[in-house]
Design an enzyme around this catalytic site. Structure first.
Site, PDB file in Angstrom:
ATOM      1  N   ASP A 366      32.529 -69.553  48.686  1.00  0.00           N
ATOM      2  CA  ASP A 366      31.438 -70.466  48.959  1.00  0.00           C
ATOM      3  C   ASP A 366      31.560 -70.895  50.409  1.00  0.00           C
ATOM      4  O   ASP A 366      32.559 -70.618  51.052  1.00  0.00           O
ATOM      5  CB  ASP A 366      31.416 -71.626  47.964  1.00  0.00           C
ATOM      6  CG  ASP A 366      32.298 -72.778  48.350  1.00  0.00           C
ATOM      7  OD1 ASP A 366      32.024 -73.891  47.918  1.00  0.00           O
ATOM      8  OD2 ASP A 366      33.275 -72.570  49.087  1.00  0.00           O
TER       9      ASP A 366
HETATM   10  N1  LIG Z   1      25.192 -85.778  48.231  1.00  0.00           N
HETATM   11  C1  LIG Z   1      24.066 -85.093  48.251  1.00  0.00           C
HETATM   12  N2  LIG Z   1      22.917 -85.696  47.958  1.00  0.00           N
HETATM   13  C2  LIG Z   1      21.771 -85.027  47.960  1.00  0.00           C
HETATM   14  N3  LIG Z   1      21.654 -83.739  48.247  1.00  0.00           N
HETATM   15  C3  LIG Z   1      22.750 -83.056  48.560  1.00  0.00           C
HETATM   16  C4  LIG Z   1      24.019 -83.698  48.575  1.00  0.00           C
HETATM   17  N4  LIG Z   1      24.933 -82.784  48.905  1.00  0.00           N
HETATM   18  C5  LIG Z   1      24.277 -81.619  49.086  1.00  0.00           C
HETATM   19  N5  LIG Z   1      22.975 -81.767  48.880  1.00  0.00           N
HETATM   20  C6  LIG Z   1      21.943 -80.730  48.969  1.00  0.00           C
HETATM   21  O1  LIG Z   1      22.235 -79.719  48.004  1.00  0.00           O
HETATM   22  C7  LIG Z   1      22.362 -78.470  48.642  1.00  0.00           C
HETATM   23  C8  LIG Z   1      23.377 -77.594  47.980  1.00  0.00           C
HETATM   24  O2  LIG Z   1      24.552 -78.239  47.639  1.00  0.00           O
HETATM   25  P1  LIG Z   1      25.595 -77.508  46.708  1.00  0.00           P
HETATM   26  O3  LIG Z   1      26.551 -78.543  46.248  1.00  0.00           O
HETATM   27  O4  LIG Z   1      24.942 -76.655  45.724  1.00  0.00           O
HETATM   28  O5  LIG Z   1      26.314 -76.548  47.708  1.00  0.00           O
HETATM   29  P2  LIG Z   1      27.688 -76.766  48.375  1.00  0.00           P
HETATM   30  O6  LIG Z   1      28.765 -76.700  47.360  1.00  0.00           O
HETATM   31  O7  LIG Z   1      27.653 -77.992  49.170  1.00  0.00           O
HETATM   32  O8  LIG Z   1      27.722 -75.490  49.253  1.00  0.00           O
HETATM   33  P3  LIG Z   1      28.690 -74.290  48.985  1.00  0.00           P
HETATM   34  O9  LIG Z   1      28.248 -73.702  47.702  1.00  0.00           O
HETATM   35  O10 LIG Z   1      28.526 -73.417  50.140  1.00  0.00           O
HETATM   36  O11 LIG Z   1      30.027 -74.919  48.934  1.00  0.00           O
HETATM   37  C9  LIG Z   1      22.673 -78.783  50.082  1.00  0.00           C
HETATM   38  O12 LIG Z   1      22.190 -77.788  50.921  1.00  0.00           O
HETATM   39  C10 LIG Z   1      21.945 -80.072  50.309  1.00  0.00           C
HETATM   40  O13 LIG Z   1      20.636 -79.814  50.703  1.00  0.00           O
HETATM   41 CA   LIG Z   2      31.484 -76.010  48.292  1.00  0.00          CA
END
Ligand SMILES: Nc1ncnc2c1ncn2[C@@H]1O[C@H](COP(=O)(O)OP(=O)(O)OP(=O)(O)O)[C@@H](O)[C@H]1O
Ligand SMILES: [Ca+2]
Length: 939
Positions: A366
């Site tokens: 990721d």
């Molecule tokens: N605390 C939050 N509150 C609201 N929206 C969020 C928050 N954190 C992330 N996001 C939104 O959700 C999207 C995806 O987050 P997700 O957790 O699925 O991926 P990640 O784990 O952060 O990324 P990766 O999979 O690369 O580690 C982000 O691109 C952002 O737009």
């Molecule tokens: Ca992550």
């Protein structure tokens, strides 16, 4: 190496399960407190539901009373008892003891003493090794400490879970592992996975309301079952969604986890595939040796040799030829390798995964938190009303020194305010920083730069939809100080834009959005993402005040869009080089992220993940939904990036890869990665910033959160495997040589070239320090250039076999030559003759060990001093041999005589042939390697 006692428990039969149920239904704090109200709980434990325990003296007293919140195994059996039990545990040792007794009663006191001494030495070597392997495995279990958020005296801090006492107030969030049995006092959207305890994978919804006692009182004696104690969060279970607070009601042994642990204490850890393979190999070899030894013994007796001598020799041969030390050395090598990896910041939680490391050919990673540091800083701000298009973005990096207040137009202010209120991170005075989700923290930090205050104290939050990777947004409903009710939302910009109908203009008024404005917003968001920024959108919605219905996703519509924030989270510096070296070793790297496509592509470019054709190399999650597993498997070869992936997508991708026969390592830090981490052949989680859920699901934890550490781990994994192969070659060639030597001389009607004592000494060399030290040979960094090993490949490959036979042949020929030469010189067998033969064999073996340090590289290339353990081990062995030849006491035991310096030189020269022959083999191999760069022997 899981510390979770249930891992093995879950595989147990039903009978076991029943007794677990018994244990869990015994009275314990969670049972008592699950029917009490929050107020009663607080009163009972003399604590506070907001501030925690009131004073230090109270804590100290509780600490004295309940001890540490640690579950430790019971007292072990005393060492001397275990040592003694080793004598009776092994039938061969019993036979040896028997033969020593027979010698004693037949008046052969010398023999009896020497055999007894040999038994003691053999058993001691075995015991020390076993003890070491146990200790190192124990050390592995202590590598990942549990932490938690504790609130005491009204202050919050991050502490080790072991300090908790009943009455403590604990805060927990999504991804955390519950540190003790807690009576929940506050729960938002809370779901906890209790599979550890109940075997049920589906998370259970939890709340603060007490369980109705009356429901369970109808039948006398019935109690609230563990799965229905809905206001209790159990130690060791995992928060899958939402967050909350709870008061510790039970610690250590007084938890449900502790109760079962006590019961499961005695269950043995399952063996790794390699260990089982070694056990099997050991067994096969034992049968073979038994047959050979039986024949030798039979022929000897038929020839009219003394049956006692034949018996002793056979039993010693059996001890020597049977590689009883093999499984132990494998375990020690694995465990030491794993400890070495821990020093290089990769902690193996499950021993079998070490073996898989060398076979990994795909790494799914990721992005956020793994390839990047997950340290977010808001670097760009944009609002439609005051900035109108994408060429007009406020770049905070450029205006960092200036006063940001002047940029605080009404719509920017509205954007930041939403970020402030729709936020779950908290400030810790003790740590002097924000704690919580990095995205949330970044928003609070930028607030300060604009001179804005945190307004959350003045506002009442009435409900929350917590963020998760599937939902990709977070929403809160609040009551403002003026009495108005509003919903504030932040999240992935596609999601927010979909649900928005209006936008905030520069006068903070709500204006209708048309198609062209929508396009402006999404273009701007795309362009922010193309800079590699995580891009979030912010929106709000006024709702009728007084609505007390639970907030649901359906309520989030008709939003008023306020603005966008772009957050910078650059790749870790070491990732690029690691990606390059992994690709060199034919490991395919795939990025799977929950973030936007453009962000992912930008970061991928920065770290050198190849994107040949953006059309096929990048795939977004929604396209995955329409694809079957087979379709996915067929295109996955060309894909390097999956964007906007949900946890299910991550899982399906790993599944599709495995279906094609790939060995997949998956790295991740979040709750959203957990299912895929579990499924992957090796799940790798981040130790510092990663969630407990991810760690729990993984096989390996990187303590420095650094992707490049995987490279080290794969390298070590391959190295460990090579080392195991090397000492196998050494052990087996010695074993084959010793057996053949006695067999050949028996067949040729020659006297026995080695006596029982000498054979036992050789056994100690073979199973003991020299073999062991081959297991700690440092990793040859060139292993990364070799393609991954196929998992089905045997350990005893053809090449290993050839190598082993070549060495054995030299040892046999050389030793027999010396024996016959000495014997024929004076026509009879004297002590000198056997001393020469014995020493010849030992020298041969030491040269053989030297050759076995590397399978294909000359020892001069590897470096004579690269493995000092080895040099010490060989040095001690030679010293032992000198004692055996020159010290009168040992001369009596081994029936040896002093040899002249000339004799030693002669033996030294003869025995070096095994080493020279192997060096020639390696030279031949190198020529082949130079001519064909793709030629790699399986060894
Ligand atoms: N605390 C939050 N509150 C609201 N929206 C969020 C928050 N954190 C992330 N996001 C939104 O959700 C999207 C995806 O987050 P997700 O957790 O699925 O991926 P990640 O784990 O952060 O990324 P990766 O999979 O690369 O580690 C982000 O691109 C952002 O737009
Ligand atoms: Ca992550």
């Amino acid at each position: 190496m899981s510390e979770n006692p249930f891992d093995s428990y879950l595989d147990r039969d039903r009978a076991h399960e029943l007794s677990t149920q018994d244990v869990l239904s015994k009275p314990q704090p969670s049972l008592e407190f699950c029917t009490l109200s929050v107020e009663d709980t607080v009163r009972n434990l003399r604590t506070d539901a907001f501030k925690g325990l009131p004073s230090q003296s109270e804590v100290k007293q509780l600490r004295d009373q309940y001890g540490n919140n640690e579950i430790c195994s019971d007292e072990e059996e005393p060492l001397w008892k275990r040592f003694l039990s080793m004598f009776v545990g092994d039938p061969l040792i019993l036979l040896l003891i028997g033969s020593s007794l027979i010698s004693f009663f037949m008046g052969n006191i010398d023999d009896a003493v020497s055999i007894t001494l040999a038994i003691v030495i053999v058993v001691t070597v075995g015991f020390v090794q076993e003890y070491r392997s146990e200790k190192s495995i124990e050390a592995l279990n202590r590598l990942v400490p549990d932490q938690c958020h504790l609130i005491r005296y009204g202050q919050e801090s991050k502490v080790l879970a072991s300090v908790l006492v009943p009455g403590d107030l604990v805060r927990f969030g999504v991804g955390d592992r519950i540190p003790a049995d807690l009576r929940i006092v506050e729960a938002v959207d809370l779901s906890i996975e209790e599979s550890n305890l109940t075997g049920e994978n589906e998370p259970v919804h939890k709340s603060a309301s007490p369980v109705m006692k009356e429901l369970y009182e109808e039948n006398t004696g019935s109690i609230v079952p563990i799965s229905e104690r809905s206001c209790i969060a159990f130690m060791g279970t995992l928060v899958r969604e939402g967050h909350g607070k709870g008061i510790v009601v039970g610690t250590a042994k007084n938890t449900a986890f502790g109760k079962v642990f006590e019961m499961m204490n005695s269950i043995e850890k399952p063996k790794t595939p390699l260990q089982s393979a070694m056990d099997k190999l050991g067994k096969d070899l034992s049968y073979m040796s038994f047959v050979v030894i039986g024949i030798i013994c039979l022929i000897g007796v038929i020839q009219g040799r003394s049956w006692l001598e034949m018996f002793q020799i056979s039993v010693s041969l059996a001890v020597a030829a049977i590689p009883e030390g093999l499984p132990i050395i494998v375990t020690v090598t694995l465990a030491l390798g794993v400890l070495r990896m821990a020093k290089r910041r990769a902690i193996i939680r499950r021993l079998p995964s070490v073996e898989t490391l060398g076979s990994v050919n795909v790494i799914c990673s990721d992005k956020t938190g793994t390839l990047t540091a997950n340290h977010m800083t808001v670097s760009k701000v944009w609002s439609l009303g005051s900035m109108s298009n994408k060429s007009n973005i406020l770049n905070l990096e450029k205006s960092a020194n200036g006063n940001l207040k002047k940029y605080l137009t009404d719509d920017v202010k509205a954007t930041l305010r939403i970020g402030n209120i729709c936020n779950n991170s908290t400030y810790s005075h003790e740590h002097a920083k924000f704690l919580g989700n990095p995205t949330d923290i970044a928003i609070l930090e930028v607030l300060r730069k604009f001179g804005m205050e945190d307004e959350r104290q003045a506002i009442t939050r009435t409900d929350e939809l917590s963020f998760n990777s599937k939902r990709k947004f977070m929403a809160v409903r609040v009551k403002e100080s003026n009495g108005k009710a509003l919903i504030y939302v932040k999240g992935a910009y596609e999601k927010i834009l979909q649900k928005a109908t209006h936008f905030v203009n520069s006068e903070n008024k709500s204006v209708k959005l048309d198609e062209s404005l929508r396009k402006v917003i999404s273009d701007t968001a795309d362009s922010l993402a193309s800079d590699g920024l995580r891009t979030l959108a912010f929106a709000r919605l006024e709702v009728p005040s007084g609505s007390s219905q639970k907030l649901s996703e359906d309520d989030i519509k008709g939003l008023t869009f306020a603005g966008l924030l772009g957050m910078n989270d650059p790749p870790r510096p070491s990732v690029k080089a690691a990606v390059e070296r992994l690709s060199e070793g034919s490991v395919h790297i795939i990025m799977i992220t929950g973030d936007a496509e453009n962000t992912a592509v930008n970061i991928a470019r920065q770290i050198g993940i190849p994107i040949l054709n953006p059309e096929t190399a990048v795939l977004s999650g929604d396209k995955l939904d329409d694809m079957s597993e087979d379709q996915l498997a067929s295109i996955i070869d060309h894909v390097n990036i999956f964007a906007r992936a949900t946890p299910e997508h991550k899982l399906n991708i790993v599944k599709a890869l495995q279906k094609r026969g790939d060995i997949v390592a998956m790295t991740g830090d979040g709750v959203n990665d957990a299912p895929a981490l579990k499924l992957a052949d090796i799940g790798v989680s981040m130790g510092k910033m990663g969630t407990d859920v991810a760690k729990e699901a993984s096989d390996m934890v990187l303590t420095d959160d650094d992707f490049s550490t995987i490279l080290t781990a794969i390298e070590e994994g391959k190295g460990i495997f090579n080392n195991i192969q090397n000492f196998l070659t050494f052990q087996l060639s010695t074993s084959v040589a010793a057996l053949s030597l006695v067999a050949i001389s028996t067949a040729l009607k020659l006297p026995n070239p080695l006596n029982a004592m000498q054979i036992l000494w050789i056994n100690i060399l073979m199973d003991g320090p020299p073999a062991q030290s081959l297991g700690v040979e440092p990793v040859d960094h060139e292993v990364m250039k070799k393609p991954p090993r196929k998992r089905t490949d045997a350990i005893l490959t053809k090449d290993v076999f050839k190598r082993l036979l070549q060495s054995a042949a030299f040892i046999i020929a050389g030793t027999i030559y010396v024996f016959i030469k000495e014997m024929t010189e004076d026509g009879e067998i004297t002590a000198r003759d056997t001393t020469m033969t014995f020493t010849c064999f030992v020298f041969f073996d030491m040269f053989n060990a030297l050759s076995c340090r590397h399978s294909t590289k000359s020892i001069f290339e590897v470096g004579i001093f690269a493995n000092n353990m080895f040099n010490y081990a060989v040095g001690f062995s030679l010293l032992g041999q000198v004692c055996a030849i020159y010290m009168p006491f040992f001369q009596r035991i081994f029936k040896t005589e002093r040899l002249s310096l000339g004799d030693l030189f002669f033996l030294f020269t003869i025995s070096s042939t095994v080493f020279i022959a192997d060096e020639l083999r390696k030279l031949y191999y190198r020529k082949k390697r130079v001519n064909d760069p793709y030629y790699y022997s399986a060894v």
